[in-house]
Design an enzyme around this catalytic site. Structure first.
Site, PDB file in Angstrom:
ATOM      1  N   TYR A  38      99.088  76.180  76.946  1.00 16.37           N
ATOM      2  CA  TYR A  38     100.434  76.489  76.464  1.00 16.37           C
ATOM      3  C   TYR A  38     100.349  77.290  75.168  1.00 16.37           C
ATOM      4  O   TYR A  38     101.024  78.306  75.001  1.00 16.37           O
ATOM      5  CB  TYR A  38     101.205  75.188  76.244  1.00 16.37           C
ATOM      6  N   LEU A  85     105.587  73.506  63.678  1.00 17.85           N
ATOM      7  CA  LEU A  85     104.523  73.945  62.775  1.00 17.85           C
ATOM      8  C   LEU A  85     103.785  75.130  63.381  1.00 17.85           C
ATOM      9  O   LEU A  85     103.613  75.197  64.595  1.00 17.85           O
ATOM     10  CB  LEU A  85     103.505  72.825  62.570  1.00 17.85           C
ATOM     11  N   GLU A 115      97.404  65.238  56.186  1.00 21.67           N
ATOM     12  CA  GLU A 115      97.485  64.042  57.029  1.00 21.67           C
ATOM     13  C   GLU A 115      97.129  64.414  58.466  1.00 21.67           C
ATOM     14  O   GLU A 115      97.211  65.582  58.835  1.00 21.67           O
ATOM     15  CB  GLU A 115      98.881  63.404  56.965  1.00 21.67           C
ATOM     16  N   LYS A 117      97.443  65.025  62.388  1.00 20.39           N
ATOM     17  CA  LYS A 117      98.570  65.420  63.227  1.00 20.39           C
ATOM     18  C   LYS A 117      98.569  64.506  64.437  1.00 20.39           C
ATOM     19  O   LYS A 117      97.695  64.580  65.295  1.00 20.39           O
ATOM     20  CB  LYS A 117      98.434  66.877  63.662  1.00 20.39           C
ATOM     21  N   ASP A 119      99.681  62.835  67.915  1.00 21.42           N
ATOM     22  CA  ASP A 119     100.141  63.401  69.171  1.00 21.42           C
ATOM     23  C   ASP A 119     101.149  62.461  69.817  1.00 21.42           C
ATOM     24  O   ASP A 119     100.803  61.578  70.580  1.00 21.42           O
ATOM     25  CB  ASP A 119      98.927  63.607  70.085  1.00 21.42           C
ATOM     26  N   ARG A 138     113.774  65.382  68.577  1.00 22.88           N
ATOM     27  CA  ARG A 138     113.919  66.705  67.997  1.00 22.88           C
ATOM     28  C   ARG A 138     114.766  67.630  68.872  1.00 22.88           C
ATOM     29  O   ARG A 138     115.516  68.462  68.358  1.00 22.88           O
ATOM     30  CB  ARG A 138     112.538  67.331  67.810  1.00 22.88           C
ATOM     31  N   TYR A 227     106.322  61.307  58.376  1.00 18.57           N
ATOM     32  CA  TYR A 227     105.598  62.413  57.743  1.00 18.57           C
ATOM     33  C   TYR A 227     106.500  63.350  56.950  1.00 18.57           C
ATOM     34  O   TYR A 227     106.054  64.408  56.501  1.00 18.57           O
ATOM     35  CB  TYR A 227     104.787  63.207  58.764  1.00 18.57           C
ATOM     36  N   LYS A 316      94.320  72.801  64.199  1.00 14.10           N
ATOM     37  CA  LYS A 316      94.080  72.019  65.417  1.00 14.10           C
ATOM     38  C   LYS A 316      92.591  71.731  65.623  1.00 14.10           C
ATOM     39  O   LYS A 316      91.737  72.543  65.268  1.00 14.10           O
ATOM     40  CB  LYS A 316      94.611  72.784  66.641  1.00 14.10           C
ATOM     41  N   CYS A 410      77.115  57.577 105.102  1.00 18.73           N
ATOM     42  CA  CYS A 410      76.545  57.645 103.761  1.00 18.73           C
ATOM     43  C   CYS A 410      75.736  58.938 103.579  1.00 18.73           C
ATOM     44  O   CYS A 410      74.851  59.237 104.386  1.00 18.73           O
ATOM     45  CB  CYS A 410      75.643  56.438 103.542  1.00 18.73           C
ATOM     46  N   CYS A 413      71.851  58.044 103.397  1.00 20.96           N
ATOM     47  CA  CYS A 413      71.050  57.492 104.488  1.00 20.96           C
ATOM     48  C   CYS A 413      71.711  57.616 105.849  1.00 20.96           C
ATOM     49  O   CYS A 413      71.120  57.224 106.854  1.00 20.96           O
ATOM     50  CB  CYS A 413      70.719  56.033 104.205  1.00 20.96           C
ATOM     51  N   CYS A 428      78.483  52.191 101.280  1.00 20.37           N
ATOM     52  CA  CYS A 428      77.494  52.367 102.325  1.00 20.37           C
ATOM     53  C   CYS A 428      77.150  50.974 102.827  1.00 20.37           C
ATOM     54  O   CYS A 428      76.915  50.068 102.029  1.00 20.37           O
ATOM     55  CB  CYS A 428      76.259  53.048 101.741  1.00 20.37           C
ATOM     56  N   CYS A 434      69.354  51.929 102.516  1.00 22.42           N
ATOM     57  CA  CYS A 434      69.780  53.126 101.790  1.00 22.42           C
ATOM     58  C   CYS A 434      68.908  53.351 100.549  1.00 22.42           C
ATOM     59  O   CYS A 434      68.788  52.464  99.708  1.00 22.42           O
ATOM     60  CB  CYS A 434      71.235  52.960 101.390  1.00 22.42           C
TER      61      CYS A 434
END
Ligand code: IVH
Length: 674
Positions: A38, A85, A115, A117, A119, A138, A227, A316, A410, A413, A428, A434
């Site tokens: 993005y 930001l 500070e 950031k 998420d 927001r 913040y 970032k 499998c 084997c 299996c 095996c």
């Protein structure tokens, strides 16, 4: 400068794509692409608009912050806009930011408040006379959604401020987030209900807060860090960002414990690296650090542009999620026989490491995510954990994308793969044979509660298998002292002792032997029950699911595993070798035979008989026999009446004994229990 047609077209495409992804991210909490992707789209658009400023339109996504608010929540107008930001992705871009700030302020050096950031999602909390009156998202920065009921459920959001000296009106801005542990637990629960879960903690936080039912929000482990501040009536609570934040804590508002003042670019870089190193250790996700010019008067002087302030920047961290193509899905066989699908990916750098493989857990997970070979997928790598495939970018699915199916045999084997109903794992079924499971199978075979072969430890078994001296438990019995004493940490004496121990283990019991075979779902108690019921190996080997289920505590799951085990030619071969080596036990009476004289036998009926077939079938089944429709090697008898057809030919070809009706009657008379 007029823009070429391609550029005009590219700008239009970018705007459309960004608008689409804005809606997915902000409105639907269902991002289709990783943030890094993005960011690249947005940057490309910003660069083009910088090159051709005359093409900037008022509705370009560069001019706004997020998406329209969702219609179902009532709308809230922010008294002061909630800005976004600008990002810096490398030291050069951070240095540019610092230089621009110093030039505009005409100073040599700037102090920044730094500070992490977080998420999550941004909220604005409005306190009137110290009482929380509103929480808002927001939204597009000017208008957001009223999520008062939701934020009131967050334990760390004070409903009333502490103390007396807070301003009569105070808007606090912060980030609502979901701690990693809570996120994992929430997703675990979602998955156990067969639901998809959230792609990451940020979506989980957003999806949880934007619940119409606050009771649901209340059950989600949300938290908040403040913040910044928005509108304040009365005196500002400080003259620097740092001081304002400290004041907020006096009133009971949570801020980041990592908040720190740093000096100049150098201080910023040091902080960035220090936090980066501790990133994995935080119990919440962060995607960078934020630097804000600390002095509020300087912030004022710098001001803002459309979408972001000039006095702050987010530096970032390398993205943990990237896009790449799913080239293939291979299947790996683990030590316990579990088949794990593994994604083979087009190599992609995620947070500095090249990723080419990712675990896909199991078949259901692949279905849930609807992954197809050829898809563009989101890969995530964090810490030391194996990279994960989070999901598919559906819009980029090629027409030829192929769905995945767990192999029936499998890949190691060639034995049958079994998936127990109700379990997610496919396995299996060839425990003993095996190669992927060999060491494990032999260790189990030799263990104390199984064949109890003293002196045959794990290290020795590993050597024996690695040097190809032993491929199955049966091979153990053909080892000689000379070969053994040539191995690491094996003297002549211990070699002789081991041979002796192997010799002694041949005097076994059926239940120990069954347990030692390592049949899935057959633990000690089940082995004992089976041994008691069948008395000897042969009737157990021949038993069908129905009869197995007559054994106490044996349900359809165990029965299916036993049948699958004995259906594998490899397993039968190993058993044969073990018996040849001299393993034996005392045969006991078959408890299961009481009243079930034909248990374990399979009959096929064909031709014209004097009584209805259903009646004969019922009689045979009442004596424990099974009646099936077609002749195979496992058929015990073919009962052939007049005009028998192709089944008779099959029986001859497979050497299956054939009974006429008289023969059948004789057999039934001999088996009569009443
Ligand atoms: S300050 C005007 N500080 O990041 C400045 N934002 O990409 C507003 N965020 O909308 C933001 N941690 O949701 C700031 N310590 C932090 C942050 C932070 C997370 C989020 C916030 C903001 C977004 C911008």
């Amino acid at each position: 400068m007029t823009a070429p047609a391609e550029t005009l077209a590219r700008i239009a495409t970018l705007r459309a794509e960004i608008l689409y992804h804005n809606r997915q991210y902000y409105v639907l909490d269902e991002p289709q692409i990783p943030d890094a992707e993005y960011d690249r789209l947005l940057r490309e658009l910003q660069d083009l608009e910088r090159q051709y400023p005359e093409l900037v339109t008022l509705d370009s996504p560069t001019q706004r912050v997020g998406a329209e608010p969702l219609a179902v929540f009532s709308e809230v107008e922010h008294a002061l806009p909630m800005l976004s930001l600008d990002n810096a992705f490398d030291e050069g871009e951070l240095a540019d930011f610092d230089r621009r700030v110093r030039e505009r302020l005409r100073v040599q050096e700037v102090w920044y408040a730094a500070e992490p950031k977080l998420d999550g999602l941004a909220v604005s909390l409005r306190y009137e006379e110290g009482v929380l009156v509103r929480g808002a998202t927001r939204g597009d920065g000017r208008r957001g959604e009223d999520v008062t009921a939701g934020v009131r459920t967050i334990a760390t959001v004070p409903l009333r401020l502490i103390g007396e000296d807070y301003p009569p009106l105070l808007e606090v801005r912060g980030e609502v987030y979901m701690p990693k542990a809570g996120f994992e637990a929430l997703n675990e629960r979602a998955r156990s209900r067969g639901e998809k879960g959230f792609a990451n903690p940020r979506n989980a936080a957003a999806g949880s807060l934007r619940q119409l039912d606050p009771k649901v929000t209340a059950q989600r482990p949300l938290a908040v860090f403040c913040y910044g501040i928005g509108l304040v009536e009365g005196e500002l609570p400080g003259t620097t960002h740092d001081a304002v934040m400290r004041r907020l804590t006096d009133w009971g508002l949570p801020i980041s414990p990592e908040l720190q003042r740093v000096r100049g670019l150098e201080g910023c870089l040091r902080y960035y690296h220090a936090i980066g190193e501790r990133r994995e250790g935080f119990d919440y996700e962060i995607d960078g650090v934020v630097f804000k010019v600390d002095r509020l008067d300087q912030q004022q002087d710098l001001g803002s542009v459309a979408r972001a302030p000039r006095w702050a920047i987010a530096y970032k961290f390398p993205a943990l999620e990237e896009l790449t193509r799913l080239l293939a899905i291979d299947v790996q066989v683990g030590r316990t026989g579990a088949l794990t699908p593994v994604a083979r990916l087009e190599p992609v750098t995620v947070a500095g490491v090249t990723v080419t493989n990712a675990t896909l857990h199991n078949e259901d997970e692949i279905q849930r995510k609807d992954l197809r070979i050829g898809d563009t997928v989101i890969v995530r790598r964090a810490g030391d954990v194996i990279p994960q495939v989070l999901g598919v970018v559906m819009e980029r699915r090629p027409a030829e994308a192929a769905p995945f199916r767990m192999p029936r045999y499998c890949p190691e084997c060639g034995s049958e793969v079994v998936r127990v109903p109700g379990e997610a794992v496919s396995r299996c079924s060839a425990g003993l044979f095996c190669p992927a499971q060999r060491k494990q199978a032999i260790k189990h075979f030799a263990s104390r509660r199984a064949m109890d072969i003293e002196g045959l430890g794990d290290k020795l078994i590993e050597q024996l298998v690695d040097q190809q001296l032993v491929a199955s438990p049966a091979d153990l019995y053909w080892l000689d002292a000379a070969t053994l004493s040539g191995l690491e940490r094996m003297g002549e004496k211990s070699a002789r002792n081991l041979i002796q121990a192997l010799e002694e283990s041949k005097q076994a019991t059926l239940s120990r032997f069954l347990y030692a075979l390592g049949i899935r779902e057959v633990g000690e108690a089940t082995a004992q029950a089976l041994a008691h019921h069948f008395g000897d190996l042969e009737p157990l080997r021949a038993a069908a699911v129905e009869e197995l289920q007559q054994v106490p505590d044996v349900g359809p799951v165990v029965a299916a595993q036993v049948v699958a085990f004995f259906r594998q030619p490899h397993n039968l071969q190993v058993i044969e070798h073990l018996l040849q080596a001299g393993i034996h036990w005392e045969v006991t009476e078959r408890v299961g035979d009481e009243g079930m004289p034909l248990a374990g036998r399979t009959f096929v009926l064909t031709g014209t008989l004097s009584r209805p077939r259903g009646e004969i079938k019922q009689r045979l089944e009442s004596l424990g026999a099974k009646v099936t429709g077609s002749v195979s090697r496992k058929t015990s008898y073919l009962v052939a009446g007049a005009d028998a057809g192709s089944k008779l030919g099959d029986a001859h070809a497979l050497r299956v004994p054939v009974l006429d009706e008289a023969g059948l009657n004789e057999l039934l008379a001999g088996s009569a229990t009443d």
